[in-house]
Scaffold this motif. Structure first.
Motif, short mmCIF file in Angstrom:
data_model
loop_
_atom_site.label_atom_id
_atom_site.label_comp_id
_atom_site.label_asym_id
_atom_site.label_seq_id
_atom_site.Cartn_x
_atom_site.Cartn_y
_atom_site.Cartn_z
N LYS A 98 38.08 6.13 -23.50
CA LYS A 98 39.46 5.87 -23.89
C LYS A 98 39.69 4.37 -23.99
O LYS A 98 39.09 3.58 -23.26
N GLU A 136 43.36 8.98 -31.16
CA GLU A 136 42.17 8.81 -30.31
C GLU A 136 41.14 7.90 -30.98
O GLU A 136 41.01 7.92 -32.20
N PRO A 137 40.47 7.06 -30.19
CA PRO A 137 40.42 7.01 -28.73
C PRO A 137 41.48 6.13 -28.07
O PRO A 137 41.45 5.92 -26.87
#
Length: 407
Positions: A310, A271-272
């Protein structure tokens, strides 16, 4: 028009960046291009190269010195490797100096070398001589006084012959004979010009002295470039350590380690970035650490600007486009002007050509063309195939994508 206080505007903008970074589950952008400065948690792979360096160092400590060239394409990690050598050998008590060869005259380089030996190994940060060298203090202080302002203007009263003698004095008289003087030189291709001939001749004798071990970093053709100017230098740098691209596994590891260091609590492995985004980065960057780092950093910057949570494949593609760092462009940037002219001629001829065809097209001798083709082929940027009695040189996929866009 609404009045806007510029100071408040800057402060609000800075705060919004921080808030968006937290949305991305990051405390900061971990993809910095700065040298790792001894921080080994970001250093990935290179086991065989590290082992070879260790063997070179061990042999030198027992009297068998073999200076080495660390070679590879731009962004492959040569500077990071020099940095690792610096800290590893510093811990062992050796004298170590780390220099860059770019944009300096031979005389300035020698002054820089002498100054760095003094300030990094003999004189403490507060400007006093370290205890173990006090007996040599009159001579050392004399050198230091003359060099202390060398960064502003090189003192005209410090002739090059004296610089060389003072270097010799430090190596022969001051340095512990059980320790090495290790000289690390980045961007050493800058020495491959006629104006540096006298410097290379100095190195030819300097590198022959006992207790001196040198690592020069540069392009894959570094040693060819240096020996073209001063053939004897090849005998003084017998070891060549090639830096290949990171493996796919190592590329993933590089990204993972940096993200882990910056993650907020509860963040998952990559992540992201989505899995598809990470796959895209690894595929496009071909194991070049600098390209991986730049692509990840630019992707995060774009996500911050767009207030995203994201980073998907689309954002990565946008980052690559923004940076203009396709593999093909990186290769073209790395090639010499003569090599670049040849691959562009190959593109004009449809992406593949024989030595004879290129010789006729460029109006240059087959021998010259053949030498350049061999160098480019050895670097993996083109390859060759036999068709009947003819040998064709063929552009790599990466170069075809750049030079044959309509293909």
């Amino acid at each position: 028009m609404i009045f806007m206080d510029p100071i408040e505007f800057i402060q609000k903008s800075a705060s919004s960046i921080k808030n968006t970074m937290l949305k991305l589950k990051l405390k900061y952008n971990p993809f910095s291009e700065k040298p790792i400065r001894g921080n080994t948690k970001f250093f990935v792979g290179r086991v065989s190269e590290l082992r070879e360096i260790g063997e070179i160092l061990g042999s030198a400590m027992h009297g068998s010195v073999a200076n080495a060239a660390i070679v590879g394409t731009k962004g492959i990690g040569k500077s990071s490797m020099l940095n690792i050598i610096y800290y590893a050998t510093k811990k062992q008590g050796h004298w170590v100096v780390e220099l860059t060869a770019s944009q300096v005259t031979p005389r300035q380089f020698l002054i820089q070398l002498l100054y760095n030996i003094l300030t990094e190994n003999i004189i403490s940060m507060c400007g006093t001589i370290k205890t173990e060298y006090l007996e040599y203090s009159p001579k050392i202080l004399e050198m230091y006084k003359m060099l202390n302002n060398y960064g502003d203007k090189v003192p005209i009263h410090y002739p090059r012959e004296r610089i060389e003698r003072d270097l010799q004095y430090l190596i022969d008289e001051v340095k512990d004979p059980d320790k090495l003087c290790i000289v690390l030189i980045d961007e050493a291709d800058q020495f491959a010009k006629k104006s540096c001939l006298s410097l290379l001749q100095f190195f030819h004798s300097f590198l022959y002295e006992e207790g001196i071990l040198t690592f020069m970093a540069g392009s894959p053709t570094l040693m060819d470039n240096l020996t073209r100017i001063s053939p004897p230098i090849k005998d003084r740098i017998p070891k060549i350590i090639n830096m290949p691209p990171l493996s796919v596994e190592e590329s993933y590891d590089l990204i993972k380690r940096r993200l882990e260091d910056a993650h907020t609590e509860g963040a998952e492995e990559f992540e992201p970035f989505t899995e598809e985004a990470i796959d895209k980065i690894v595929e496009e960057c071909d194991g070049i650490p600098r390209k991986i780092i730049m692509t990840c950093s630019e992707s995060i910057s774009i996500a911050i600007k767009k207030n995203l949570t994201k980073i998907d494949e689309k954002i990565v593609t946008e980052a690559i486009h923004t940076l203009g760092i396709s593999v093909g462009h990186q290769i073209l940037n790395h090639l010499t002007p003569a090599q670049s002219e040849i691959v562009k001629a190959m593109a004009k001829l449809g992406g593949k050509a024989t030595v004879t065809q290129l010789s006729e097209y460029l109006k240059k001798s087959p021998g010259t063309i053949g030498t350049h083709l061999s160098d480019i082929c050895e670097m993996g940027y083109i390859y060759k195939e036999r068709e009947g009695n003819n040998v064709y040189y063929i552009l790599s996929r990466e170069l075809r994508e750049v030079l044959l866009k309509g293909d």
